[in-house]
Design a protein around this motif. Sequence first.
Motif, short mmCIF file in Angstrom:
data_model
loop_
_atom_site.label_atom_id
_atom_site.label_comp_id
_atom_site.label_asym_id
_atom_site.label_seq_id
_atom_site.Cartn_x
_atom_site.Cartn_y
_atom_site.Cartn_z
N ILE A 1 62.73 25.94 -72.80
CA ILE A 1 62.70 25.33 -74.12
C ILE A 1 63.20 26.38 -75.09
CG2 ILE A 1 61.24 24.38 -75.96
CD1 ILE A 1 59.45 23.25 -73.76
N ALA A 2 64.07 25.96 -76.00
CA ALA A 2 64.63 26.89 -76.99
C ALA A 2 64.14 26.53 -78.38
CB ALA A 2 66.15 26.86 -76.94
N VAL A 3 63.73 27.55 -79.10
CA VAL A 3 63.38 27.36 -80.51
C VAL A 3 64.41 28.11 -81.35
CG1 VAL A 3 60.91 26.94 -80.19
CG2 VAL A 3 61.71 29.28 -80.47
N ARG A 4 64.86 27.43 -82.39
CA ARG A 4 65.81 28.05 -83.31
C ARG A 4 65.02 28.93 -84.26
NH1 ARG A 4 71.06 25.82 -85.92
NH2 ARG A 4 71.21 25.03 -83.80
N VAL A 5 65.49 30.14 -84.44
CA VAL A 5 64.87 31.09 -85.36
C VAL A 5 65.92 31.56 -86.36
CG1 VAL A 5 63.13 31.85 -83.67
CG2 VAL A 5 65.31 33.07 -83.83
N ASP A 6 65.48 32.16 -87.43
CA ASP A 6 66.45 32.63 -88.42
C ASP A 6 67.05 33.97 -88.04
OD1 ASP A 6 64.12 34.08 -88.91
OD2 ASP A 6 64.30 33.97 -91.09
N ASP A 7 66.39 34.73 -87.17
CA ASP A 7 66.87 36.07 -86.81
C ASP A 7 66.37 36.40 -85.40
OD1 ASP A 7 67.13 38.90 -86.46
OD2 ASP A 7 67.04 39.20 -88.63
N VAL A 8 67.27 36.39 -84.44
CA VAL A 8 66.87 36.62 -83.04
C VAL A 8 66.31 38.02 -82.85
CG1 VAL A 8 67.65 36.68 -80.64
CG2 VAL A 8 68.46 34.87 -82.15
N GLN A 9 66.94 39.04 -83.44
CA GLN A 9 66.44 40.40 -83.26
C GLN A 9 65.05 40.55 -83.86
OE1 GLN A 9 67.98 43.06 -81.37
NE2 GLN A 9 65.81 43.56 -81.51
N ALA A 10 64.81 39.97 -85.02
CA ALA A 10 63.47 40.04 -85.62
C ALA A 10 62.45 39.32 -84.74
CB ALA A 10 63.49 39.43 -87.02
N ALA A 11 62.86 38.21 -84.12
CA ALA A 11 61.96 37.49 -83.21
C ALA A 11 61.62 38.35 -82.00
CB ALA A 11 62.59 36.17 -82.77
#
Length: 138
Positions: free
Chosen positions: A83-93
Motif C-alpha cells: 500500500i502506498a501513501v502519498r507524502v509531501d516529502d519522501v526524505q522527510a518521511a
Amino acid sequence: MFKTICVDHVGIACKDLDLSKKFYTEVLGLSCTGEEAVPEQGVKTVFIPCGETLLELLVDITENGDGPIGKYIAKNGQGIQHIAVRVDDVQAAIDTTIEKGAAMIDKAPRGGAGGMDIAFVHPKSVGILLEYCAPAKK
C-alpha cells in the motif's frame, strides 16, 4: 516532519498482467492509464484509477522470475503486495520514520513508476509493505 496526503495506490502482484488488466477493464469497466517497465525494480506496472485511489498491477519481468514481485508471488501467491501513501516529502518521511524507531528498506528516495520518488517501510514495522511516494523532485 512530513505530511501524509492520501492513500495513493494499492500494489497488486500478478502472474499475468494481460489477464489481470482484462478483469479490471472488461469486468469492472475501469480504464488503464498506461504500462511502464521499471527495469531497476524488475517489474512492469500498469495503473488503473479506481475512485481517488489507483490500483497498481505489478508483474515480474526479470529473466529468472526472481525480482521482488516474482519472489512475493512464489511465497504468497497473487494479491496485495503493498500500500502506498502519498507524502509531501519522501526524505522527510524516511527521516521521521527512522527517528521514531521504525525500520526502512530505503534510506533515501529512489525512482519509481509514474515519475514518483518512492521509499519502502519494512513490513516488520507496520505489518505490510508500505510505500511512501511523491512526485519526483527535479
